[in-house]
Design a protein around this motif. Sequence first.
Motif, PDB file in Angstrom:
ATOM      1  N   ARG A 145       0.838  -1.198   0.000  1.00  0.00           N
ATOM      2  CA  ARG A 145       0.000   0.000   0.000  1.00  0.00           C
ATOM      3  C   ARG A 145       0.879   1.257   0.000  1.00  0.00           C
ATOM      4  O   ARG A 145       0.607   2.226  -0.713  1.00  0.00           O
ATOM      5  N   ALA A 151       2.347   1.712  -3.476  1.00  0.00           N
ATOM      6  CA  ALA A 151       1.325   2.183  -4.417  1.00  0.00           C
ATOM      7  C   ALA A 151       1.021   3.662  -4.179  1.00  0.00           C
ATOM      8  O   ALA A 151       0.947   4.459  -5.133  1.00  0.00           O
ATOM      9  N   THR A 201       3.881   5.782  -5.360  1.00  0.00           N
ATOM     10  CA  THR A 201       3.880   5.948  -6.812  1.00  0.00           C
ATOM     11  C   THR A 201       2.852   6.991  -7.227  1.00  0.00           C
ATOM     12  O   THR A 201       3.123   7.842  -8.086  1.00  0.00           O
ATOM     13  N   ARG A 202       1.664   6.943  -6.615  1.00  0.00           N
ATOM     14  CA  ARG A 202       0.618   7.917  -6.948  1.00  0.00           C
ATOM     15  C   ARG A 202       1.068   9.338  -6.602  1.00  0.00           C
ATOM     16  O   ARG A 202       0.908  10.266  -7.415  1.00  0.00           O
ATOM     17  N   THR A 211       9.329  -4.069  -3.438  1.00  0.00           N
ATOM     18  CA  THR A 211       8.050  -4.673  -3.778  1.00  0.00           C
ATOM     19  C   THR A 211       8.097  -6.178  -3.579  1.00  0.00           C
ATOM     20  O   THR A 211       7.201  -6.769  -2.941  1.00  0.00           O
ATOM     21  N   VAL A 242      -1.179  -6.068  -8.517  1.00  0.00           N
ATOM     22  CA  VAL A 242      -1.231  -4.804  -7.771  1.00  0.00           C
ATOM     23  C   VAL A 242      -0.707  -3.658  -8.634  1.00  0.00           C
ATOM     24  O   VAL A 242      -1.303  -2.574  -8.687  1.00  0.00           O
ATOM     25  N   SER A 243       0.402  -3.891  -9.336  1.00  0.00           N
ATOM     26  CA  SER A 243       0.983  -2.861 -10.193  1.00  0.00           C
ATOM     27  C   SER A 243       0.034  -2.461 -11.310  1.00  0.00           C
ATOM     28  O   SER A 243      -0.099  -1.268 -11.624  1.00  0.00           O
ATOM     29  N   PHE A 247      -2.707  -0.077  -9.782  1.00  0.00           N
ATOM     30  CA  PHE A 247      -2.387   1.319  -9.465  1.00  0.00           C
ATOM     31  C   PHE A 247      -1.870   2.080 -10.684  1.00  0.00           C
ATOM     32  O   PHE A 247      -2.068   3.287 -10.783  1.00  0.00           O
ATOM     33  N   THR A 248      -1.264   1.384 -11.634  1.00  0.00           N
ATOM     34  CA  THR A 248      -0.853   2.059 -12.866  1.00  0.00           C
ATOM     35  C   THR A 248      -2.068   2.587 -13.615  1.00  0.00           C
ATOM     36  O   THR A 248      -2.096   3.749 -14.044  1.00  0.00           O
ATOM     37  N   LEU A 291      -7.531  -0.205  -4.190  1.00  0.00           N
ATOM     38  CA  LEU A 291      -6.300  -0.872  -3.776  1.00  0.00           C
ATOM     39  C   LEU A 291      -6.580  -1.902  -2.694  1.00  0.00           C
ATOM     40  O   LEU A 291      -6.043  -3.024  -2.730  1.00  0.00           O
TER      41      LEU A 291
END
Length: 215
Positions: free
Chosen positions: A76, A79, A82-83, A113, A133-134, A137-138, A201
């Motif tokens: 989390r 992610a 990254t956001r 990761t 997961v990637s 969030f991508t 997520l």
Amino acid sequence: MPLDRERIVAAAIALADEGGLEAVSLRKVAARLKAGPMRLYGYISTKEELLDLMVDEVQAEILPEERSSDWREALRNLANGTRQTALRHEWLADLLGGRPTLGPNGLAVAEATLAALDDFADIDTVMRAVETVSSYFTGAIRREIANLRAERATGLSRHEWQRASGPYLTRMLATGRFPALTKAVYDGTDVDAEASFATGLDWVLDAVAAKLTRP
């Protein structure tokens, strides 16, 4: 001041932050640094190499200061990191999901990761979990950035756009041809991008948890 890769990459990131990836070229970077374009070729061979270096540089912002021992919290945090990085550097959204960058920061993100799931024995399952997961969030980050760009391009916020589109949408829904969409429009709860990202997520992590088994 003499040139080096760090100055070149920093100038390219500044240009991209101001005007997107279309604002980045070796010529424009050279102009920002008040140097001749040919001087840059002693440090950077191609624009593609420059983009890889830019991505690796900002990936340093993704890593949390401390690693969580809980795999869900660790993923989390990555992610969300990254956001937040993509919101500071919107051009990053255009480059997420492609071939991984192999610079030190990109490798550190990949290591963090995979390390989050190190307690689970089956590496193939771990890899599929990371990919799942990637992918979530991508896609979510790209959608959020696309909406922000649309707001700037039209000059309308999301709520202003909804109000402007309201009369047309009301007429279309009144035809009865779109019952599921009508229910979503009139009965659904409107949430902001951050809340939507967090909920999605959590759902993805729940699904991943069902597939993971410890040795």
